[in-house]
Design a protein around this motif. Structure first.
Motif, short mmCIF file in Angstrom:
data_model
loop_
_atom_site.label_atom_id
_atom_site.label_comp_id
_atom_site.label_asym_id
_atom_site.label_seq_id
_atom_site.Cartn_x
_atom_site.Cartn_y
_atom_site.Cartn_z
N ARG A 164 5.61 -22.63 -9.03
CA ARG A 164 6.50 -21.92 -9.96
C ARG A 164 7.42 -21.01 -9.16
N SER B 224 2.69 -21.67 -5.54
CA SER B 224 2.19 -21.80 -6.90
C SER B 224 2.75 -22.98 -7.67
N LEU C 172 -0.91 -27.74 -8.53
CA LEU C 172 0.03 -26.68 -8.19
C LEU C 172 1.45 -27.25 -8.22
N SER D 129 -6.55 -24.35 -7.35
CA SER D 129 -6.11 -23.84 -8.64
C SER D 129 -7.11 -24.26 -9.69
N ASP E 242 2.87 -17.14 -2.69
CA ASP E 242 1.93 -17.99 -3.43
C ASP E 242 2.61 -19.34 -3.60
N CYS F 186 6.22 -18.72 -5.33
CA CYS F 186 6.39 -17.32 -5.70
C CYS F 186 6.46 -16.51 -4.41
N ARG G 243 -3.04 -21.60 0.08
CA ARG G 243 -2.18 -21.27 -1.06
C ARG G 243 -1.51 -19.91 -0.94
N PHE G 244 -2.27 -18.85 -0.65
CA PHE G 244 -1.71 -17.51 -0.56
C PHE G 244 -1.56 -17.09 0.90
#
Length: 206
Positions: free
Chosen positions: A122, A120, A206, A201, A118, A160, A100-101
């Motif tokens: 979003r 994310s 996600l 998450s 990220d 992100c 994820r990161f």
């Protein structure tokens, strides 16, 4: 798009075609590739940057764009970036098991780029470059397009992304360092974590 690889695992592959009155774009990306890149947009410097993305991210990447270059390179670069983001999002699937990161810092001579990502779901972009950059790289690449490339990619990939270039003098170096660092950060974030199960998450999605 999920299909089965030779070992029975899900193949993380995305394919997007985008056709408008201004451009015709085909993007294919395999997140678990070896950095095999085949890119042709008609904009030489942008091709060079997409090669950095595939090679340093170890993504197999195919990009073919035909655009209205008789006007300028804006539509070609923009629409390719949108399609690239959409293909990347498709390839991620439900994001189960990913790290994820991701983050990376890449120098290129006097320039340094720092990227954190990220995956994310979003879209959000923070982007800073040194002031006073040369306005053009070659005859086709407007250096203000770098931020727009990232904006377009982020919007469609739904990620992100923070990109910071604290210093650098040469515009070519400043932009190329960003793509190399982006590639490494995306590689880390999208890699499957052998210890992880499910979506990383607390929301469960996600």
């Amino acid at each position: 798009m999920s299909s089965l690889a030779g070992d029975g695992s899900a193949k993380r592959f995305g394919r997007v075609e985008r056709v408008t009155k201004e451009t015709s774009v085909l993007v294919e990306v395999d997140l678990d590739g070896t950095g095999n890149v085949e890119v042709a947009t008609g904009v030489g410097f942008y091709d060079h940057m997409l090669n950095q993305l595939g090679k340093h991210g170890l993504f197999d990447l195919r990009v073919k764009t035909e655009g209205d270059l008789h006007i300028d390179s804006h539509h070609t670069i923009e629409d390719t970036s949108l399609a690239l983001g959409a293909a990347f999002r498709e390839a991620l699937g439900d994001k189960s098991g990913i790290r994820r990161f991701g983050s990376a810092s890449c120098p290129l001579d006097e320039a340094l780029a720092q990227v954190t990502v990220d995956l994310s779901g979003r879209p959000y972009l923070v982007h800073t470059e040194p002031e006073g950059m040369a306005p053009m790289i070659g005859a086709e690449y407007d250096t203000t397009m770098t931020r727009h490339i990232l904006e377009s990619f982020v919007a469609q990939a739904a990620i992100c992304l923070h990109v910071h270039v604290p210093y650098g003098r040469n515009a070519h170096h400043i932009v190329e360092a960003q793509f190399k660092a982006l590639a490494r950060a995306l590689r880390e974030a999208s890699e499957l974590d052998p210890r992880a199960t499910g979506v990383p998450s607390t929301k469960g999605v996600l």
